[in-house]
Design an enzyme around this catalytic site. Sequence first.
Site, PDB file in Angstrom:
ATOM      1  N   HIS A  71       0.858  -1.184   0.000  1.00  0.00           N
ATOM      2  CA  HIS A  71       0.000   0.000   0.000  1.00  0.00           C
ATOM      3  C   HIS A  71       0.893   1.233   0.000  1.00  0.00           C
ATOM      4  O   HIS A  71       1.953   1.227   0.616  1.00  0.00           O
ATOM      5  CB  HIS A  71      -0.897   0.011   1.244  1.00  0.00           C
ATOM      6  CG  HIS A  71      -2.075   0.910   1.093  1.00  0.00           C
ATOM      7  ND1 HIS A  71      -2.011   2.247   1.374  1.00  0.00           N
ATOM      8  CD2 HIS A  71      -3.327   0.658   0.652  1.00  0.00           C
ATOM      9  CE1 HIS A  71      -3.194   2.779   1.120  1.00  0.00           C
ATOM     10  NE2 HIS A  71      -4.008   1.844   0.680  1.00  0.00           N
ATOM     11  N   ASP A  82      -8.036  -5.605   0.320  1.00  0.00           N
ATOM     12  CA  ASP A  82      -8.515  -6.329  -0.861  1.00  0.00           C
ATOM     13  C   ASP A  82      -8.137  -7.794  -0.862  1.00  0.00           C
ATOM     14  O   ASP A  82      -8.729  -8.596  -1.572  1.00  0.00           O
ATOM     15  CB  ASP A  82      -7.978  -5.662  -2.135  1.00  0.00           C
ATOM     16  CG  ASP A  82      -8.616  -4.310  -2.325  1.00  0.00           C
ATOM     17  OD1 ASP A  82      -9.776  -4.159  -1.920  1.00  0.00           O
ATOM     18  OD2 ASP A  82      -7.956  -3.400  -2.846  1.00  0.00           O
TER      19      ASP A  82
HETATM   20  N1  CMC Z   1       4.076  -7.295  -5.020  1.00  0.00           N
HETATM   21  C1  CMC Z   1       5.422  -7.320  -5.202  1.00  0.00           C
HETATM   22  N2  CMC Z   1       6.226  -6.259  -5.001  1.00  0.00           N
HETATM   23  C2  CMC Z   1       5.645  -5.132  -4.597  1.00  0.00           C
HETATM   24  C3  CMC Z   1       4.241  -5.033  -4.385  1.00  0.00           C
HETATM   25  C4  CMC Z   1       3.470  -6.179  -4.610  1.00  0.00           C
HETATM   26  N3  CMC Z   1       2.158  -6.155  -4.424  1.00  0.00           N
HETATM   27  N4  CMC Z   1       3.952  -3.781  -3.985  1.00  0.00           N
HETATM   28  C5  CMC Z   1       5.108  -3.107  -3.961  1.00  0.00           C
HETATM   29  N5  CMC Z   1       6.131  -3.926  -4.318  1.00  0.00           N
HETATM   30  C6  CMC Z   1       7.568  -3.592  -4.333  1.00  0.00           C
HETATM   31  C7  CMC Z   1       7.951  -2.770  -5.542  1.00  0.00           C
HETATM   32  O1  CMC Z   1       8.363  -3.571  -6.609  1.00  0.00           O
HETATM   33  C8  CMC Z   1       9.058  -1.920  -4.985  1.00  0.00           C
HETATM   34  O2  CMC Z   1      10.222  -2.730  -4.900  1.00  0.00           O
HETATM   35  P1  CMC Z   1      11.690  -2.063  -5.142  1.00  0.00           P
HETATM   36  O3  CMC Z   1      11.865  -1.058  -4.055  1.00  0.00           O
HETATM   37  O4  CMC Z   1      12.622  -3.207  -5.086  1.00  0.00           O
HETATM   38  O5  CMC Z   1      11.616  -1.446  -6.533  1.00  0.00           O
HETATM   39  C9  CMC Z   1       8.633  -1.630  -3.548  1.00  0.00           C
HETATM   40  O6  CMC Z   1       7.810  -2.757  -3.187  1.00  0.00           O
HETATM   41  C10 CMC Z   1       7.847  -0.350  -3.390  1.00  0.00           C
HETATM   42  O7  CMC Z   1       6.779  -0.373  -4.339  1.00  0.00           O
HETATM   43  P2  CMC Z   1       6.102   0.889  -5.002  1.00  0.00           P
HETATM   44  O8  CMC Z   1       5.459   0.453  -6.286  1.00  0.00           O
HETATM   45  O9  CMC Z   1       7.101   2.020  -5.040  1.00  0.00           O
HETATM   46  O10 CMC Z   1       5.014   1.255  -3.935  1.00  0.00           O
HETATM   47  P3  CMC Z   1       3.799   2.198  -4.180  1.00  0.00           P
HETATM   48  O11 CMC Z   1       3.527   2.843  -2.883  1.00  0.00           O
HETATM   49  O12 CMC Z   1       3.984   3.073  -5.358  1.00  0.00           O
HETATM   50  O13 CMC Z   1       2.662   1.137  -4.579  1.00  0.00           O
HETATM   51  C11 CMC Z   1       0.720  -0.184  -4.590  1.00  0.00           C
HETATM   52  C12 CMC Z   1       1.562   0.840  -3.809  1.00  0.00           C
HETATM   53  C13 CMC Z   1      -0.581  -0.446  -3.813  1.00  0.00           C
HETATM   54  C14 CMC Z   1       0.355   0.373  -5.979  1.00  0.00           C
HETATM   55  C15 CMC Z   1       1.532  -1.481  -4.744  1.00  0.00           C
HETATM   56  O14 CMC Z   1       1.894  -1.981  -3.469  1.00  0.00           O
HETATM   57  C16 CMC Z   1       0.787  -2.567  -5.529  1.00  0.00           C
HETATM   58  O15 CMC Z   1       0.846  -2.556  -6.765  1.00  0.00           O
HETATM   59  N6  CMC Z   1       0.101  -3.521  -4.828  1.00  0.00           N
HETATM   60  C17 CMC Z   1      -0.711  -4.504  -5.495  1.00  0.00           C
HETATM   61  C18 CMC Z   1      -2.044  -3.906  -5.874  1.00  0.00           C
HETATM   62  C19 CMC Z   1      -2.950  -3.737  -4.690  1.00  0.00           C
HETATM   63  O16 CMC Z   1      -3.163  -4.661  -3.907  1.00  0.00           O
HETATM   64  N7  CMC Z   1      -3.545  -2.543  -4.590  1.00  0.00           N
HETATM   65  C20 CMC Z   1      -4.567  -2.273  -3.574  1.00  0.00           C
HETATM   66  C21 CMC Z   1      -4.227  -1.166  -2.671  1.00  0.00           C
HETATM   67  S1  CMC Z   1      -5.377  -1.169  -1.293  1.00  0.00           S
HETATM   68  C22 CMC Z   1      -6.841  -0.617  -1.988  1.00  0.00           C
HETATM   69  C23 CMC Z   1      -6.917   0.860  -2.073  1.00  0.00           C
HETATM   70  O17 CMC Z   1      -6.727   1.534  -1.043  1.00  0.00           O
HETATM   71  O18 CMC Z   1      -7.220   1.340  -3.183  1.00  0.00           O
END
Ligand code: CMC
Length: 436
Positions: free
Chosen positions: A313, A371
């Site tokens: 998240h 989720d």
């Molecule tokens: N699976 C694998 N790796 C992950 C995931 C994941 N679900 N989420 C983040 N990472 C890794 C990412 O690759 C990165 O690694 P590194 O530092 O080595 O490059 C690190 O963790 C940080 O990730 P980020 O993409 O910079 O984090 P963010 O804050 O931009 O992304 C997110 C947040 C929710 C988009 C992401 O965690 C994600 O894609 N999760 C899966 C989708 C999901 O479940 N979304 C629902 C969110 S809750 C509902 C809502 O509130 O809308």
Amino acid sequence: MTPSDVKATLSFSDGSPSMDLPIYKGTIGPDVIDIRKLYAQTGKFTYDPGFLSTASCNSTITYIDGDKGELLYRGYPIEQLAVNCDFLETCYLLLYGELPNAAQKDAFVGRVTQHTMVNEQMQFFLRGFRRDAHPMAVMTGLVGALSAFYHDSTDINNPEHREIAAIRLIAKMPTLVAMAYKYSVGQPYVYPRNDMSYGANFMRMMFATPCEEYKSNDVLVRAMDRIFILHADHEQNASTSTVRLCGSSGTNPFAAIAAGVACLWGPAHGGANEACLNMLEDIQAMGGVAKIGEFISKVKDKNSGVRLMGFGHRVYKNYDPRAKLMRETCHEVLSELGLENDPLFKLAMELEKIALEDEYFVARKLYPNVDFYSGIVQRAIGIPVSLFTAIFALARTVGWIAQLNEMIADPEYKIGRPRQLFVGSPKRDVKPLAQR
Ligand code: CMC
């Protein structure tokens, strides 16, 4: 906003004059540095794509402490609201700032239930869609279409109009989601029943048919109501910010909420519950629990483009408090329906266990989000996977409208207009076609 005694000083290594920036304190959470005069005084913008360090507004509605894993609606912890209040009390709280007393609750529930029907013309509008259209495509259209019907609640500068638009949206979303579902399966629409609770009425509109008497199940209705409470608001997330930005032009409130629905659809936001269940089904098809290791390896491989859906998240860097509550509901629902041995649920539990111990997820503070469990609950209740995000939209509507109304009521509100760092071609001349 309370000014702080401390000021931030911005200095430049090229000898340009430095600038003092005021700092404001919130009631809780990080202070903010006020950069509104930065451009006028320095000719420079700030750069923060993705809003990693930028507060786009001040708000009194919802507070998240991502490190502690805490979520408060108007100061009340989500854990207390989920146990002691129902969804309509939560809506009242989000809209008006306080929990209702018994008389206020009765009046509010009465008002909402008087608005549950939609204009009969909506049926003809729905007929224009293919039956296999994604429910979020249909919902974006239907909610946008509401703006063509209610001309007495479209002046967002009028507090009474804002109030009636809020009530209409909360009341009509369950009806629209159920209609979108019934249309997709070719069943007759079921009209709302105003002697039932908000959740029970929604489930009846979803699952009743004219052929038999519909019996409502209290455990499932409570689960549905909890899904609504947990998704009701989440401060300045992508869809809420979309609603605020869209509404900041003074547009029709139903159109602004339709923009929120469109934004929520994406798999990184509201579409994650659908994506999560599809992921579980894929792993199940690959061989189930035995294939978790292989799947986790793919997730860790940056080139695979595979993410563990339902994990991670932007704000929570600890267990999502909504996930804990949803996990509880998940057990209740599966036990009520005799599905404790459901292979997908077992797979999810195993995946959760492995991911919580894995160095990759631990180091990045990736915990299950709401989720991860809400999809399993909804699937057990009988809601088709493609409808999950529409149910999220139904629940989030109150948050969107509360945030929109808060923005419009703020005397300092301005149209939202982000700036940019331009990195394209400088000015150049158009050559005649033959010389290009
Ligand atoms: N699976 C694998 N790796 C992950 C995931 C994941 N679900 N989420 C983040 N990472 C890794 C990412 O690759 C990165 O690694 P590194 O530092 O080595 O490059 C690190 O963790 C940080 O990730 P980020 O993409 O910079 O984090 P963010 O804050 O931009 O992304 C997110 C947040 C929710 C988009 C992401 O965690 C994600 O894609 N999760 C899966 C989708 C999901 O479940 N979304 C629902 C969110 S809750 C509902 C809502 O509130 O809308």
